[in-house]
Design an enzyme around this catalytic site. Structure first.
Site, short mmCIF file in Angstrom:
data_model
loop_
_atom_site.label_atom_id
_atom_site.label_comp_id
_atom_site.label_asym_id
_atom_site.label_seq_id
_atom_site.Cartn_x
_atom_site.Cartn_y
_atom_site.Cartn_z
CG ASP A 253 -0.42 -0.12 7.94
OD1 ASP A 253 -1.20 0.79 8.29
OD2 ASP A 253 0.79 0.08 7.73
CE LYS B 176 0.95 1.40 4.40
NZ LYS B 176 1.81 2.54 4.66
P1 ATP Z 1 4.19 -0.46 8.11
O1 ATP Z 1 4.04 0.55 7.01
O2 ATP Z 1 2.95 -1.31 8.35
O3 ATP Z 1 4.81 0.05 9.37
P2 ATP Z 1 6.53 -1.40 6.85
O4 ATP Z 1 6.24 -1.58 5.41
O5 ATP Z 1 7.21 -0.12 7.23
O6 ATP Z 1 5.19 -1.56 7.62
P3 ATP Z 1 7.34 -4.14 7.12
O7 ATP Z 1 7.91 -4.47 5.78
O8 ATP Z 1 6.02 -4.67 7.46
O9 ATP Z 1 7.39 -2.57 7.38
O10 ATP Z 1 8.43 -4.60 8.20
C1 ATP Z 1 8.49 -4.10 9.51
C2 ATP Z 1 9.22 -5.09 10.39
O11 ATP Z 1 8.40 -6.24 10.56
C3 ATP Z 1 10.53 -5.59 9.79
O12 ATP Z 1 11.59 -5.07 10.51
C4 ATP Z 1 10.48 -7.11 9.87
O13 ATP Z 1 11.53 -7.64 10.63
C5 ATP Z 1 9.17 -7.43 10.58
N1 ATP Z 1 8.35 -8.45 9.89
C6 ATP Z 1 7.61 -9.39 10.49
N2 ATP Z 1 6.97 -10.17 9.59
C7 ATP Z 1 7.30 -9.70 8.37
C8 ATP Z 1 6.95 -10.10 7.05
N3 ATP Z 1 6.14 -11.12 6.80
N4 ATP Z 1 7.46 -9.37 6.03
C9 ATP Z 1 8.27 -8.30 6.29
N5 ATP Z 1 8.65 -7.92 7.50
C10 ATP Z 1 8.18 -8.60 8.56
#
Ligand code: ATP
Length: 292
Positions: A137, A11
């Site tokens: 999210d 997203k």
């Molecule tokens: P948001 O915008 O919801 O905060 P994001 O895109 O910034 O999410 P993610 O890619 O979801 O961040 O990753 C955040 C943390 O979650 C990472 O540091 C990772 O170690 C952990 N994590 C746990 N499960 C997953 C997964 N399935 N895929 C990616 N990261 C994951």
């Protein structure tokens, strides 16, 4: 059915304002989400042995109970008194900790996929309630398309979807923790720009140029002060030929541009490709999870 394959779409936030601090330490948001075509592939298989196994080749993704996909499967399994064993294979394309809700999208794909694979019969609404227990999210990733998010981003109102609008996504390879960004935020209720009304009106009219002009994310303030190079990338993106406007997504560090057409998006991609960690053209998507 022994396995199910689910696309877990990333997203972007076209608008993100922080409207208050809550007693539980979280912040109340007003945000406009849109799904994008960029996705991870999540393959879920039944296995004879009990337990949940997560496989993922990305070094930044935990494979144990810290993985949001694992937690999603565990939550559903516990809610029905156990579903037997399963293996969750995650093929990552969405950059990790990048403001694109990659982990949340994986969790949403597992909630949807496990519900289908095991015929659990939960409604979309109930799955979204499970999702809210996993992360702010996750409900939107299940909902997909476009939506206004209030509360911590989990109270959703559907908005008209922008069909196939070209986007360019850049990530400089800085992993940002959402919690740290909120801790640094020093927001003032009096300086809020209430541009969500304009963004919503633009979505209703399908006015892509209007959206590009009115993109807004308050979290750019704390992130850009710590990482000025992200602000530089955003400025460069917004001044590319064919760019309608650029913004940081969520808590960063990904910045995206809304582009006039796919040729302009591809031209800009070739301009950035050797300079950033991750650079891709994509389009807006009407769905968040999709069985394929
Ligand atoms: P948001 O915008 O919801 O905060 P994001 O895109 O910034 O999410 P993610 O890619 O979801 O961040 O990753 C955040 C943390 O979650 C990472 O540091 C990772 O170690 C952990 N994590 C746990 N499960 C997953 C997964 N399935 N895929 C990616 N990261 C994951």
């Amino acid at each position: 059915m022994q396995k199910i394959k689910v696309r877990a779409h990333a997203k972007i936030n076209l608008y993100l304002d922080v409207v208050g601090k809550r007693e539980d330490g979280y912040h109340n948001l007003e945000t406009v989400f849109h799904s994008v075509e960029l996705h991870d592939d999540v393959i879920i298989r039944k296995q004879a042995a009990k337990g949940i196994i997560v496989s993922c080749e990305h070094p930044g993704v935990p494979r144990d109970s810290r993985n949001l996909a694992y937690r999603a499967a565990n939550l559903l399994s516990n809610s029905v008194g156990g579903i037997g064993g399963l293996v969750i294979e995650i093929h990552k394309r969405i950059p990790v900790a990048a403001g694109l809700a990659g982990g949340s999208a994986n969790a949403a794909a597992v909630l949807h996929g496990v519900n289908e694979l095991f015929g659990l019969g939960f409604t979309q609404e109930t799955l979204m309630q499970f999702g809210a227990q996993l992360g702010a999210d996750v409900p939107f990733c299940l909902h997909g398309g476009a939506a206004l998010g209030l509360g911590i981003g989990d109270q959703l109102t559907p908005l008209p979807v922008l069909p196939d609008v070209p986007l360019l996504l850049l990530n400089p390879g800085i992993e940002i923790s959402t919690g740290t960004v909120f801790k640094k935020l020093n927001f003032s209720l009096t300086t809020r720009e209430k541009r969500s009304i304009i963004i919503k009106a633009c979505l209703e009219k399908g006015d892509v140029i209007g959206i590009g002009k009115n993109l807004y994310n308050l979290l750019e303030v704390p992130v850009f002060s710590q990482y000025p190079e992200i602000a530089v990338l955003k400025t460069e993106l917004s001044t590319q030929t064919g760019s309608c406007g650029a913004l940081m997504s969520g808590s960063g560090a990904t910045v995206f541009a809304v582009m006039h057409n796919s040729e302009a998006a591809r031209r800009s991609e070739s301009h950035f490709i050797n300079r950033v960690n991750f650079c891709t053209t994509t389009v807006t998507s009407p769905v968040g999870v999709h069985v394929y």
